[in-house]
Design an enzyme around this catalytic site. Structure first.
Site, PDB file in Angstrom:
ATOM      1  N   LYS A  24       6.891   1.666  -9.991  1.00 14.11           N
ATOM      2  CA  LYS A  24       6.484   0.811  -8.875  1.00 14.11           C
ATOM      3  C   LYS A  24       7.379   1.092  -7.667  1.00 14.11           C
ATOM      4  O   LYS A  24       8.597   1.214  -7.814  1.00 14.11           O
ATOM      5  CB  LYS A  24       6.613  -0.653  -9.304  1.00 14.11           C
ATOM      6  CG  LYS A  24       6.029  -1.654  -8.308  1.00 14.11           C
ATOM      7  CD  LYS A  24       6.237  -3.096  -8.817  1.00 14.11           C
ATOM      8  CE  LYS A  24       5.530  -4.124  -7.941  1.00 14.11           C
ATOM      9  NZ  LYS A  24       5.758  -5.506  -8.418  1.00 14.11           N
ATOM     10  N   SER A  27       1.578  -8.329  -7.717  1.00 21.73           N
ATOM     11  CA  SER A  27       1.802  -7.267  -6.763  1.00 21.73           C
ATOM     12  C   SER A  27       1.762  -5.870  -7.374  1.00 21.73           C
ATOM     13  O   SER A  27       1.576  -4.895  -6.660  1.00 21.73           O
ATOM     14  CB  SER A  27       3.158  -7.452  -6.096  1.00 21.73           C
ATOM     15  OG  SER A  27       4.201  -7.304  -7.054  1.00 21.73           O
ATOM     16  N   SER A  41       3.657 -10.652 -11.427  1.00 19.29           N
ATOM     17  CA  SER A  41       3.248  -9.370 -10.841  1.00 19.29           C
ATOM     18  C   SER A  41       3.082  -8.217 -11.812  1.00 19.29           C
ATOM     19  O   SER A  41       2.557  -7.166 -11.450  1.00 19.29           O
ATOM     20  CB  SER A  41       4.233  -8.956  -9.746  1.00 19.29           C
ATOM     21  OG  SER A  41       4.034  -9.757  -8.608  1.00 19.29           O
TER      22      SER A  41
END
Ligand SMILES: [Mg+2]
Ligand SMILES: [Zn+2]
EC number: 6.3.5.7
Lengths: 504, 98, 505
Positions: A84, A159, A183
């Site tokens: 990420k 997210s 997330s």
């Protein structure tokens, strides 16, 4: 599409170890897949092809040479992974999905990245996210939204939508995410994949760009429970660079994920995490999962967590307060973008104001302003202070619940993936996506989301929670449900994703 | 708890060092009002006798040994600087007529 | 308030004290001498190239996290104990938030409502021996900021075109000591201010937790001053003079602020609550930043650090390591050495207590040790523009030198030369005397010849001596010294002259 990429990470590792496939071949297959589908999915902000292939070639060379060095290789060596873009990496840009950090090259690696490099997993690249991880749909990325491989007109969750979509679309077998209020888990739920938020402190946060320091955790994204457990085991462990890192040795999560026996396991259904706000289809799939678990011998009990009513409010106060502070460092002085004001005078104050106005997106600004408000003179006790008390109450609720249950269960997300743009203009509606995932972050306990079947062709997630430091238990329970559902349907959920290349 | 006014948001944007246009201030005032309304219940539920939890998992006395670890060279320190001079970060004049 | 009232001319100090009672308060920041920063493993070092003593933590890079330096915590506890404070059994750090380019994260990690030490006191002795008790409110840990250099314009903040930032100092461990308001000092307030700052400097030096060099900013004093009309108990508005970096300046700053406040108040104006800058050249202060409502620091507990709990055992273990408090030590040494008040004060002012103590420990008489350090060594230091304590002269060397003189092997003048040769790296004094052949001429033959020559060349002097003016012999010593290249013993010369003239010494 190469068959290699639809293997699980554990299967890839086994084939690599047996010499049936090479890491270069495996890594190249994933790079090809990214080239084929990521134009549509937009899971990657940066593809790290050269370095990934170098690492792969090194693993192949070591394996071919045999001997002590080959024996010392990590079981996942040569299995590619995506990271990420909130996690800093040397040699690759780290943007956090923000204009603010466009082009920023971190001079250091996050601890989890160091561990991944030491274990020699080729890093495929950096995945998309809501700017600074603030969002639940990956639509708040400054570099365009990620699309859900199940239906590209829908959100992949957020997210960590990039990591979840990459794993769901076979662009990567494994990915790292971060979870502040859901997330990792909510994107896993809406993409038919697996994601874990570890116990707070299980994985070092060093090098994860902080949103809310007391809530953030790095965790694994994968297609199977076992794969998630293996990646978690690799990245976990005490880190002297993170003061909040747990000092204990890492238990064998992989082993726990091999256990699918639920006979006698007490599973507590959280009364507050169902009902209003939850889609009927989501609740229907959830009930079916409960039935399967019950029929396999689990003892299903109901638990009451009355303070959860205040969890969302407490979360938004703590998260925004800490985020407003953590975001202060982005001022255009030491790194990142600098924007000059339109009008003179060009003072540093005004440069900071213009830089932050231009560099941050709307959602980031909203949270900074809310957090600034909550901490400002006269409001601390009423807001941040009160929210921390709610945190205590939520921990007490969990404590009581775990007295009568080994693990707790709930739907991960109240809805299936919604269409892109649907909630973008309604911050409160967006925030409600996290209602079921937030309590685990407030309490610091581990939680996993596993696929819970499909509702009108879209994945539904089921969440298991365990007491702090009981991460092994969520893998055990998650694996049990995964096996029951796979056996029932004859195929895993993730294998039913529409074929992107055919669709094109 | 007082309602959030546009002037409040203006003050907050100054504190947070985010320049905002009139439109942005208007929009933010409305949104913040809704959010603040929705978190109000928190203070009602937080009774005086309940202790605060600042860290989800309790740890104490985490110290580092006083030994020098890794250090950047000036080049590494300044590699991402928007502006630099003489090995230092360069910034516009600090204050306007302070 | 109007400009005219704030700009009112300062009153004389005496006039100010007739009407007003000064109230003081001090915030002293002490930079610790740990090897590394407060929250990062980068070196805590002074004078290196800019931005080379930093890593991602000190630069506030995204993702970087702090880890507390255990040695800094122990220093804080020791200082707390030396200031007679309570040590908190539980304390935390908080983020003090404000945007400034020398502050890499745009917050300072500090302690807010939970300082590690609180409620202490320090007994401060003035020059005449009067003791004043200063109440300490708290001593807390925090980190230092980077260093800004203002370029263009005047070089000061005002009118500068740009500024340059060096973050080497960012994250250096600090302890901030905050006093309670100090009242009742009256006209002695400035003197007390200096005495307090001196006492704190001596304590941190004695604890060996700081380099304690004010000129380098290791100890920085912010002086708060306000006035209240005599007889009143209500504090006036205070000013805060920042970063006064010498002991004298602390005294002068308080002195000036008392006069300035009195000027403003007597003119019917009101004092502005603001920070002031100390101007050494004019010994005045100038207006800095006004304190305003904008100072909303939004403190909250630092979530990236965990709380500190200090057990009673830990405190006692550290207490056992504390050195004798400087004030007590001075009292003890002065008595043991038998110095007068004035002599001892001079030694303290010269910063030579340690040196003299060690020299005495090596066997010198206290008076001799004092004579060497305050005399010859201090003079040499002055010519080198250095502190006598900083010269490379060991107490053992001083003892050796002193013995050479006492044994009559060299005289004071030669001793001075030996010391210079020693500083030039020529080795131990006795070695220098031997190698350079500096030993006093005791061979009567050579000396007698030199004396005879001097007497022959100076018949008028000889006549005076014969006439009973024994002091005139001094005029012969110069020529004899010249003849013997300074290696003659003056007493011996006198003896030979008298002998030659048939006079009894
Ligand atoms: Mg202060
Ligand atoms: Zn301070």
């Amino acid at each position: 599409m190469s068959d290699l990429i639809t293997l699980t990470a554990a299967q890839m590792a086994a084939k690599l170890a047996a010499g049936e496939i090479s890491s270069v071949e495996l890594t190249q297959a994933h790079l090809d897949r990214i080239a084929a589908v990521d134009g549509e999915i937009n899971a990657f902000l940066h593809v790290n092809a050269d370095e990934a292939l170098e690492t792969a070639a090194e693993v192949d060379r070591l394996r071919a040479a045999g001997g002590a060095q080959a024996d010392a290789l990590h079981p996942l060596a040569g299995v590619p992974v995506a990271v990420k873009d909130l996690i800093v990496t040397r040699g690759q840009p780290t943007t956090s999905g923000s204009k603010m950090l466009e082009g920023w090259m971190s001079p250091y690696d996050a601890t989890v990245v160091t561990k991944i490099r030491q274990a020699k997993l080729p890093i495929l690249g950096k995945t998309n996210l809501d700017e600074f991880a603030m969002g639940s749909s990956t639509e708040h990325s400054a570099y365009g939204p990620t699309r859900n491989p199940w239906d590209t007109s829908r959100i992949p969750g957020g997210s960590g939508g990039g990591s979840a979509a990459a794993v769901a679309a076979f662009e990567a077998p494994l990915a790292l995410g971060t979870d502040t209020g859901g997330s990792i888990r909510q994107p896993a739920a809406v993409t038919g994949t697996v994601g874990t938020k570890p116990t707070y402190g299980s994985v070092s946060r060093y090098g994860a760009i902080a949103m809310a320091s007391s809530l953030d955790q790095i965790g694994p994204a994968a297609r199977t429970v076992e794969d998630a457990a293996l990646l978690h085991e690799l990245i976990a462990g005490h880190d002297p660079k993170d003061s909040t890192s747990l000092p204990e040795p890492v238990p064998g999560f992989g082993t726990a994920a091999g256990n699918h026996e639920v006979a006698g396991m007490r599973i507590g259904v959280i009364k507050q995490l169902q009902g209003t706000g939850y889609q009927d289809a989501v609740l229907a799939r959830f009930q079916e999962s409960l039935e399967l678990l019950r029929s396999a011998g689990a003892q299903i009990v109901e638990v009451d967590c009355p303070s959860f009513e205040y969890a969302l409010g407490a979360y938004y106060l703590i998260m925004s307060s800490e985020a407003s502070s953590n975001m202060a460092r982005f001022d255009g002085v030491r790194y990142g973008q600098r924007v000059l004001p339109d009008q003179p005078p060009v003072t540093i104050e005004r440069v900071m104001g213009a830089t932050r106005a231009a560099g941050f997106g709307e959602e980031v600004k909203r949270r900074i302003i809310l957090g600034t408000y909550a901490l400002s003179a006269g409001y601390y006790d009423a807001y941040y202070g009160s929210a921390q008390k709610i945190r205590t109450l939520i921990q007490r609720d969990f404590e009581a619940a775990f007295a009568s249950a080994d693990v707790l269960i709930s739907p991960t997300s109240p809805t299936v993936a919604f269409p892109l743009g649907e909630k973008l203009q309604d911050p409160m509606a967006m925030y409600l996506n996290d209602i079921a995932t937030i309590p685990a972050n407030l309490a610091g306990i581990p939680a996993i989301s596993v696929p819970g079947g499909l509702a009108e062709g879209l994945p539904v997630g089921v969440q298991f929670l365990a007491p702090a430091r009981g991460d092994a238990e969520v893998y055990h329970a998650g694996r049990a449900l995964e096996k029951l559902l796979n056996d029932d349907a004859g195929t895993p959920v993730w294998a039913q994703v529409p074929d992107m290349e055919v669709a094109k | 708890m007082p309602e959030i006014s546009r002037a409040d948001v203006e003050h907050l944007s100054a504190l947070a060092h985010i320049a905002m246009t009139d439109e942005e201030l208007d929009k933010m005032t409305g949104e913040l009002g809704v959010i603040v309304d929705s978190v109000k219940s928190v203070q009602e539920a937080a009774a005086d006798e309940v202790p605060a939890t600042s860290h989800p998992v309790e740890l104490r006395n985490v110290f580092r040994r006083d030994e020098v670890g890794h250090v950047f060279t000036a080049e590494e320190s300044l590699a991402n600087a928007p502006d630099a001079q003489d090995g230092r970060f360069k910034v516009p004049a600090i204050m306007d007529g302070e | 308030m109007s400009q005219s009232t704030t700009d009112a001319a300062p009153l004389s100090f005496e006039a100010a004290l007739e009407t007003y009672e000064p109230v003081m308060g001090f915030e002293i920041h002490v930079e610790l001498n740990t090897a590394t920063k407060m929250f990062s493993s980068a070196p805590n070092a002074f004078g290196d190239d800019p931005n080379t003593n930093v890593n991602e933590v000190d630069l506030g890079m995204p993702g970087a996290l702090p880890v507390l330096n255990g040695a800094a915590v122990e220093s804080a506890i020791k200082l707390g104990l030396a200031l007679n404070c309570q040590i908190a059994s539980f304390c935390r750090f908080a983020r003090k938030q404000y945007f400034y380019p020398d502050t890499p994260k745009n917050w300072q990690t500090s302690q807010y409502d939970e300082p590690i030490a609180f409620d202490g006191h320090l007994d401060v002795e003035l020059d005449d021996g009067e003791v004043f008790r200063i109440e300490i409110e708290r001593a807390h840990m925090e980190e230092d900021a980077g260093k800004l250099t203002h370029a263009g314009g005047t070089g000061r903040i005002q009118g500068s075109e740009y500024s340059l930032v060096d973050y080497n100092r960012a994250g250096v461990p600090l302890i901030e000591i905050v006093t309670k308001p100090i009242t009742g000092a009256g006209a002695r307030a400035p003197e007390l201010a200096r005495a307090y700052a001196t006492a704190v400097r001596d304590i941190v030096k004695g604890l060996n937790i700081s380099e304690a060099r004010m000129e380098r900013g290791n100890v920085r004093c912010d002086a708060n001053v306000s006035l209240m009309p005599k007889g009143s108990a209500t504090f006036g508005t205070r000013s805060e003079t920042k970063n006064v970096n010498s002991l004298r300046a602390v005294e002068h700053a308080v002195h000036y602020e008392i006069r300035r406040h009195a000027g403003v108040l007597s003119a019917g104006g009101s004092v502005v609550q603001e920070t002031r800058h100390w101007k050494e050249d004019s010994r005045t202060t100038s207006s800095g930043r006004p304190k305003s409502d904008a100072d909303d620091y939004r403190y909250f507990p630092e979530p990236d650090l965990v709380p500190i709990s200090v057990t009673a055992d830990w405190v006692e273990q550290l207490r056992a390591q504390l050195p004798e408090p400087p004030a007590e030590r001075r009292r003890r040494l002065r008595e043991a050495w038998g110095f007068s008040e004035a002599e001892f004060r001079d030694v303290v002012a010269a910063g030579l207590i340690d040196q003299i103590e060690e020299t005495v420990a090596h066997g010198a008489a206290p008076a001799a040790a004092r004579k060497w350090w305050m005399g010859e060594i201090s003079r040499l230091a002055k010519t080198r523009d250095a502190d006598p304590a900083a010269l490379d002269v060991q107490p053992a060397t001083v003892v050796e030198l002193n013995q050479l003189v006492e044994q009559g092997r060299i005289n004071d003048k030669i001793a001075r030369q030996v010391l210079e040769h020693h500083l030039a790296g020529e080795g131990a004094p006795s070695h220098i005397v031997t190698v350079r052949g500096l030993e006093v001429v005791s061979d009567d033959g050579a000396l007698t010849a030199a004396v005879e020559k001097a007497m022959a060349e100076n018949p008028d002097v000889v006549e005076k001596v014969q006439g009973g003016k024994l002091k005139a012999i001094g005029a012969l010593i110069g020529p004899v010294m010249k003849e013997t290249q300074g290696q003659a013993d003056a007493a011996k010369v006198k003896e030979i002259v008298l002998e030659k003239l048939g006079m009894t010494p």
